[in-house]
Scaffold this motif. Sequence first.
Motif, PDB file in Angstrom:
ATOM      1  N   ALA A 226       0.930  -1.486   0.170  1.00 21.36           N
ATOM      2  CA  ALA A 226       0.079   0.193   0.019  1.00 21.36           C
ATOM      3  C   ALA A 226       1.043   1.153   0.024  1.00 21.36           C
ATOM      4  CB  ALA A 226      -0.815   0.142   1.155  1.00 21.36           C
ATOM      5  N   THR A 227       2.033   1.271   0.544  1.00 17.37           N
ATOM      6  CA  THR A 227       2.792   2.441   0.886  1.00 17.37           C
ATOM      7  C   THR A 227       3.729   2.457  -0.299  1.00 17.37           C
ATOM      8  OG1 THR A 227       4.317   1.236   2.420  1.00 17.37           O
ATOM      9  CG2 THR A 227       2.605   2.609   3.285  1.00 17.37           C
ATOM     10  N   PRO A 230       2.072   4.126  -4.489  1.00 12.74           N
ATOM     11  CA  PRO A 230       2.134   5.335  -4.995  1.00 12.74           C
ATOM     12  C   PRO A 230       3.379   5.728  -5.468  1.00 12.74           C
ATOM     13  CG  PRO A 230       0.853   5.306  -2.882  1.00 12.74           C
ATOM     14  CD  PRO A 230       1.628   3.908  -3.183  1.00 12.74           C
ATOM     15  N   GLY A 347      -1.965  -5.121  -1.598  1.00  8.61           N
ATOM     16  CA  GLY A 347      -1.769  -3.783  -1.051  1.00  8.61           C
ATOM     17  C   GLY A 347      -1.551  -2.883  -2.384  1.00  8.61           C
ATOM     18  N   GLN A 348      -0.575  -3.081  -3.108  1.00 12.46           N
ATOM     19  CA  GLN A 348      -0.146  -2.540  -4.220  1.00 12.46           C
ATOM     20  C   GLN A 348      -1.675  -2.349  -5.362  1.00 12.46           C
ATOM     21  OE1 GLN A 348       2.943  -4.371  -6.139  1.00 12.46           O
ATOM     22  NE2 GLN A 348       4.612  -2.937  -5.190  1.00 12.46           N
ATOM     23  N   ALA A 351      -4.049  -0.018  -3.555  1.00 10.28           N
ATOM     24  CA  ALA A 351      -3.574   1.558  -3.176  1.00 10.28           C
ATOM     25  C   ALA A 351      -3.464   2.093  -4.369  1.00 10.28           C
ATOM     26  CB  ALA A 351      -2.218   1.268  -2.482  1.00 10.28           C
ATOM     27  N   SER A 352      -3.233   1.642  -5.694  1.00  4.27           N
ATOM     28  CA  SER A 352      -2.840   2.532  -6.848  1.00  4.27           C
ATOM     29  C   SER A 352      -3.968   3.296  -7.205  1.00  4.27           C
ATOM     30  CB  SER A 352      -2.356   1.690  -7.927  1.00  4.27           C
ATOM     31  OG  SER A 352      -1.099   1.139  -7.795  1.00  4.27           O
ATOM     32  N   LEU A 354      -6.364   4.034  -5.385  1.00  8.66           N
ATOM     33  CA  LEU A 354      -6.783   5.156  -4.284  1.00  8.66           C
ATOM     34  C   LEU A 354      -5.945   6.339  -4.507  1.00  8.66           C
ATOM     35  CD1 LEU A 354      -7.463   2.781  -1.287  1.00  8.66           C
ATOM     36  CD2 LEU A 354      -9.185   4.056  -2.802  1.00  8.66           C
ATOM     37  N   ALA A 355      -4.627   5.910  -4.599  1.00 10.60           N
ATOM     38  CA  ALA A 355      -3.426   7.167  -4.727  1.00 10.60           C
ATOM     39  C   ALA A 355      -3.976   7.987  -5.842  1.00 10.60           C
ATOM     40  CB  ALA A 355      -2.246   6.474  -4.759  1.00 10.60           C
ATOM     41  N   THR A 371       1.225   9.095   2.476  1.00 10.65           N
ATOM     42  CA  THR A 371       1.523   7.886   2.438  1.00 10.65           C
ATOM     43  C   THR A 371       3.112   7.596   3.444  1.00 10.65           C
ATOM     44  OG1 THR A 371       1.051   7.640   0.196  1.00 10.65           O
ATOM     45  CG2 THR A 371       2.573   6.045   0.834  1.00 10.65           C
TER      46      THR A 371
END
Length: 391
Positions: A226-227, A230, A347-348, A351-352, A354-355, A371
């Motif tokens: 997730a982190t 982005p 997570g990736q 998150a992509s 959403l970012a 982030t």
Amino acid sequence: MVTGTEEKKTGWWSIAAAGAGVIALCYGFARYAYGLFVPRFSETFGLTTTAVGVLGGLSTAGYGLGLLVSPATSRRSARGTVILAGASATIGLALMAAAPGVVVFGAGIVLAGTGAGLVSPGVAQLIGETVGSPVRARAQTWANTGTGLGLAASAFTPLLAFGWPAVWWAFAVIGAGMTVLAWRTLPRTPWSPEIPELAEPTAPEITAATGRRAAPLVVNSVLIGATSAPYWTFSNSRLAEAGLSPVAATWCWATIGVAGLLGGLAGRAAGHTGLRNANLAAWTLAAAGIALLALPRPGLAGALLSSALFGTSYMALTGLCILWATRVFPARPARGVTWSFAGLGAGQTAASPLAGAAGSAIGLAAVFGLTGLAALLAWSQLTPRLAPPSS
């Protein structure tokens, strides 16, 4: 089975180096290089933004397929799984290079992504079976830095005057050579009761206790995904927004790869300070590197420092995940690595988009700042229930 004498003769470093080479092929060329060439692919095949996203999704689908089958193939033959990963990535790259249309191109992307899903569990299992415990952690983390090597090797290829098919054919030729080298170098590892942790292959592998021990690993992996998403997806856009040129952005991408090689030191650090302390140190570096892109004008120096911190910490964190997985599943490291990397991929994937939506609403600088703060959630691992196992 490789005996202690054979292991000394071969050297753990040769196994780690061959594993790193196949990982460099599968991640640096077959998975991540796609993003560098999206404008050229779009021009060749007349792709819309939606089509580019669909093709990216095919890569993720192939990656997931590789992760799903890797525990079974690694149990049968870890060496074979690594070689299969290299072959899959190589054939996928060749299909992409030769593709007369987008359908064949998409099939190549799936095969290339499958290689990436197969390779890390296979390498982790192979090292677990062939490398002695005193240096096993170092071998695991150094092999994992192959991703950084692949990123560094592919970083400048978009600046070449050749068309992208020529670059992809070159990737495929290198991949074929690396796969043959792995076939010749990696030891065969039939099951043997000489290794204590492999002495009961029919014993239950997943219990309630194992599940509880694995849950923090998966949470940690999801947070890495997730982190990092982005950064992988929008760092170039953020650098352009901050006034840096495409050539400067290319140097930053190369810096991620080169600095990632330092992530191989994570195994030694974990041996000296403990897995939790090494993990938290890497998370702190990751938070700093990500947050640097939240500055209004990071400049070239700030961007390069951000890239170096991100590359080092990302490779260290993924390498430490492998060590964590081998402690949860000592008999079948491939299973633990599969769980971990599936969490990272989830997570990736989440998150992509959403970012991207957040970037449209509040700006990319704010996204990187938030982030970076989210990365500090890893300090919750000071709580024993969320911490890596001590042994």
